[in-house]
Motif scaffolding. Structure first.
Motif, short mmCIF file in Angstrom:
data_model
loop_
_atom_site.label_atom_id
_atom_site.label_comp_id
_atom_site.label_asym_id
_atom_site.label_seq_id
_atom_site.Cartn_x
_atom_site.Cartn_y
_atom_site.Cartn_z
N ARG A 1 7.49 0.99 -5.18
CA ARG A 1 6.45 1.74 -5.86
C ARG A 1 6.10 1.08 -7.17
O ARG A 1 6.98 0.55 -7.85
CB ARG A 1 6.83 3.20 -6.05
N ASP A 2 4.83 1.10 -7.51
CA ASP A 2 4.35 0.58 -8.78
C ASP A 2 3.71 1.74 -9.52
O ASP A 2 2.56 2.12 -9.23
CB ASP A 2 3.34 -0.55 -8.53
N ASN A 3 4.45 2.31 -10.44
CA ASN A 3 3.96 3.49 -11.14
C ASN A 3 2.69 3.18 -11.95
O ASN A 3 1.82 4.04 -12.12
CB ASN A 3 5.03 4.06 -12.05
N ALA A 4 2.60 1.97 -12.47
CA ALA A 4 1.43 1.60 -13.27
C ALA A 4 0.16 1.60 -12.42
O ALA A 4 -0.94 1.87 -12.94
CB ALA A 4 1.63 0.24 -13.91
N LYS A 5 0.30 1.31 -11.14
CA LYS A 5 -0.86 1.28 -10.24
C LYS A 5 -0.95 2.52 -9.36
O LYS A 5 -1.83 2.60 -8.51
CB LYS A 5 -0.81 0.02 -9.36
N ASN A 6 -0.03 3.44 -9.56
CA ASN A 6 -0.01 4.67 -8.74
C ASN A 6 -0.02 4.34 -7.25
O ASN A 6 -0.71 5.00 -6.46
CB ASN A 6 -1.20 5.57 -9.09
N THR A 7 0.77 3.36 -6.88
CA THR A 7 0.73 2.85 -5.52
C THR A 7 2.14 2.64 -4.98
O THR A 7 3.03 2.18 -5.71
CB THR A 7 -0.06 1.53 -5.45
N VAL A 8 2.30 2.98 -3.72
CA VAL A 8 3.54 2.71 -2.99
C VAL A 8 3.21 1.68 -1.91
O VAL A 8 2.16 1.76 -1.27
CB VAL A 8 4.11 4.00 -2.37
N TYR A 9 4.13 0.76 -1.71
CA TYR A 9 3.92 -0.31 -0.75
C TYR A 9 4.98 -0.25 0.35
O TYR A 9 6.09 0.21 0.13
CB TYR A 9 4.00 -1.67 -1.44
#
Length: 114
Positions: free
Chosen positions: A71-79
């Protein structure tokens, strides 16, 4: 409410790799858990991976070693990185978030075929 949009699916040859993305409508820092399910044709939806807010991860036994969730909290994205894809991995991959309630994206289709 949390809105989720998946992307990154497509047609891939056996042995190939894909990275799926799940973009959330707002900050994911406070979301307790996010993860991925998949639903193959004629089969029940199954959990493949999840990541908890503290960063711990869980994987289904059938995919351990081939999938990585992050997860990239800065991009509000989970991969979801999927390696060594097999034809039986063909499915719609759905992102979910648990934040008081369970929210779902619409899914992204992964087709593994030569």
């Amino acid at each position: 409410q949390v809105q989720l949009v998946e992307s990154g699916g497509g047609l891939v040859q056996p042995g190939g790799s894909l990275r799926l993305s799940c973009a959330a409508s707002g900050s994911i820092e406070s979301i307790y858990a996010m993860g991925w399910y998949r639903q193959a044709p004629g089969k029940q939806r199954e959990l493949v991976a999840r990541i908890i807010s503290g960063g711990s991860t869980n994987y289904a036994d059938s995919v351990k070693g081939r999938l990585t969730i992050s997860r990239d909290n800065a991009k509000n994205t989970v991969y979801l990185q999927i390696n060594s894809l097999k034809p039986e991995n063909t499915a719609v991959y759905l992102c979910y978030a648990f934040h008081g309630a369970c929210y779902w994206g619409k899914g992204t289709l992964v087709t593994v075929s030569a």
